[in-house]
Every structure is written in structure tokens, then in C-alpha cells.
Design a protein around this motif. Sequence first.
Motif, PDB file in Angstrom:
ATOM      1  N   ILE A 198      -3.976 -15.149 -22.923  1.00  0.00           N
ATOM      2  CA  ILE A 198      -3.499 -14.568 -21.663  1.00  0.00           C
ATOM      3  C   ILE A 198      -4.682 -13.824 -21.071  1.00  0.00           C
ATOM      4  O   ILE A 198      -5.126 -12.822 -21.617  1.00  0.00           O
ATOM      5  CB  ILE A 198      -2.304 -13.620 -21.876  1.00  0.00           C
ATOM      6  N   ASP A 199      -5.203 -14.327 -19.963  1.00  0.00           N
ATOM      7  CA  ASP A 199      -6.391 -13.768 -19.311  1.00  0.00           C
ATOM      8  C   ASP A 199      -7.530 -13.574 -20.317  1.00  0.00           C
ATOM      9  O   ASP A 199      -8.095 -12.488 -20.443  1.00  0.00           O
ATOM     10  CB  ASP A 199      -6.073 -12.451 -18.602  1.00  0.00           C
ATOM     11  N   LEU A 253       3.293 -11.632 -22.347  1.00  0.00           N
ATOM     12  CA  LEU A 253       3.358 -12.052 -20.948  1.00  0.00           C
ATOM     13  C   LEU A 253       4.256 -11.130 -20.139  1.00  0.00           C
ATOM     14  O   LEU A 253       3.904 -10.723 -19.027  1.00  0.00           O
ATOM     15  CB  LEU A 253       3.848 -13.496 -20.853  1.00  0.00           C
ATOM     16  N   LEU A 254       5.396 -10.769 -20.687  1.00  0.00           N
ATOM     17  CA  LEU A 254       6.297  -9.860 -19.971  1.00  0.00           C
ATOM     18  C   LEU A 254       5.685  -8.477 -19.814  1.00  0.00           C
ATOM     19  O   LEU A 254       5.886  -7.810 -18.800  1.00  0.00           O
ATOM     20  CB  LEU A 254       7.639  -9.777 -20.693  1.00  0.00           C
ATOM     21  N   ALA A 255       4.912  -8.048 -20.799  1.00  0.00           N
ATOM     22  CA  ALA A 255       4.228  -6.763 -20.676  1.00  0.00           C
ATOM     23  C   ALA A 255       3.164  -6.831 -19.587  1.00  0.00           C
ATOM     24  O   ALA A 255       2.954  -5.869 -18.852  1.00  0.00           O
ATOM     25  CB  ALA A 255       3.597  -6.383 -22.010  1.00  0.00           C
ATOM     26  N   LYS A 256       2.492  -7.973 -19.465  1.00  0.00           N
ATOM     27  CA  LYS A 256       1.454  -8.147 -18.442  1.00  0.00           C
ATOM     28  C   LYS A 256       2.063  -8.223 -17.044  1.00  0.00           C
ATOM     29  O   LYS A 256       1.529  -7.670 -16.090  1.00  0.00           O
ATOM     30  CB  LYS A 256       0.655  -9.419 -18.753  1.00  0.00           C
ATOM     31  N   VAL A 257       3.193  -8.926 -16.911  1.00  0.00           N
ATOM     32  CA  VAL A 257       3.848  -9.072 -15.607  1.00  0.00           C
ATOM     33  C   VAL A 257       4.466  -7.747 -15.176  1.00  0.00           C
ATOM     34  O   VAL A 257       4.366  -7.358 -14.016  1.00  0.00           O
ATOM     35  CB  VAL A 257       4.917 -10.187 -15.666  1.00  0.00           C
ATOM     36  N   GLY A 258       5.108  -7.051 -16.090  1.00  0.00           N
ATOM     37  CA  GLY A 258       5.751  -5.776 -15.759  1.00  0.00           C
ATOM     38  C   GLY A 258       6.978  -6.003 -14.897  1.00  0.00           C
ATOM     39  O   GLY A 258       7.782  -6.896 -15.157  1.00  0.00           O
ATOM     40  N   ASN A 259       7.128  -5.215 -13.845  1.00  0.00           N
ATOM     41  CA  ASN A 259       8.289  -5.320 -12.959  1.00  0.00           C
ATOM     42  C   ASN A 259       8.081  -6.313 -11.825  1.00  0.00           C
ATOM     43  O   ASN A 259       9.006  -6.602 -11.089  1.00  0.00           O
ATOM     44  CB  ASN A 259       8.621  -3.945 -12.374  1.00  0.00           C
ATOM     45  N   ASP A 260       6.860  -6.824 -11.651  1.00  0.00           N
ATOM     46  CA  ASP A 260       6.538  -7.723 -10.548  1.00  0.00           C
ATOM     47  C   ASP A 260       6.884  -9.162 -10.931  1.00  0.00           C
ATOM     48  O   ASP A 260       6.047  -9.920 -11.402  1.00  0.00           O
ATOM     49  CB  ASP A 260       5.052  -7.616 -10.189  1.00  0.00           C
ATOM     50  N   LYS A 261       8.142  -9.555 -10.725  1.00  0.00           N
ATOM     51  CA  LYS A 261       8.598 -10.907 -11.079  1.00  0.00           C
ATOM     52  C   LYS A 261       8.093 -11.956 -10.089  1.00  0.00           C
ATOM     53  O   LYS A 261       8.212 -13.141 -10.328  1.00  0.00           O
ATOM     54  CB  LYS A 261      10.126 -10.957 -11.130  1.00  0.00           C
TER      55      LYS A 261
END
Length: 131
Positions: free
Chosen positions: A71-72, A85-93
Motif C-alpha cells: 500500500i503506497d 487500507l481502511l486505516a489509510k482511507v479513513g473517513n473519506d470513502k
Amino acid sequence: MAIKRNRRFHAEVHASSMSDIMFFLLLFFLIISTLANPNVIKMTLPKSKTNEKTNKQFISISVNENKEFFIDKQPVNYDDLEKELLAKVGNDKEQTVVVRIPFNLQVQDLVDVLQIGVKNNLKFVIATNPK
């Protein structure tokens, strides 16, 4: 009595145009270096006739031929891929996730990665090379 004047030829190099050229080369390389994406792992991607470019910020998931996940450019185990991945995305779906997978891996490997996006309602895009 004839007085001779000193009429020797003096060679001169005009460097003003050289500084202009160097300035334009410096600008060119600065602009090009900002366009390069340092978060890319080199691999041969599948070919496609149509190619869409993303100008937004995105998260990159890369898989190499040895089925190692990144991931990156940060190595991640497949078991931890969804959590990271969910930690990297955060709240910005609405953030786009670009999947880079070599053309010679099995389709099931791609589907396994894409299922994470479907499960979590994320936007996934598959990276390809123009044909």
C-alpha cells in the motif's frame, strides 16, 4: 612618423544566452520531476485500448509476481490488507484506490483484492498500460 594603433582582435564569449538556456532547462526539470509519481512499484500491467487518467489523490495497492502486497510502497501481509487500507482511507470513502497487478497473475488474485473494495464500498480502479 607613423603611429600604429593596437588593433588586435579580442575574442569574447557572450554568456547571456547561456544563462537563459540554463534557466529554461532548470524550469523544465523541476516541472517534470513534480509530475513523476514516487509511489509506484515497477511492474508490467495489463494492456487496454482505453485509458483514463486520475488527477485526484489516490491510494495505490500494488501486487508483484511473488504475490507480495504493497500500500503506497509499504509492504503489507494479505491478511492485514483490508485493515491497513481502511486505516489509510479513513473517513473519506470517495477516495480512489488504484490497483496495480501484473498481467501474468491469476484473475483470482485480482478478484481477492477487489472484493475488499466491494465489501467496504470503496472506489477501486485497475491500472493498465495503453495498448
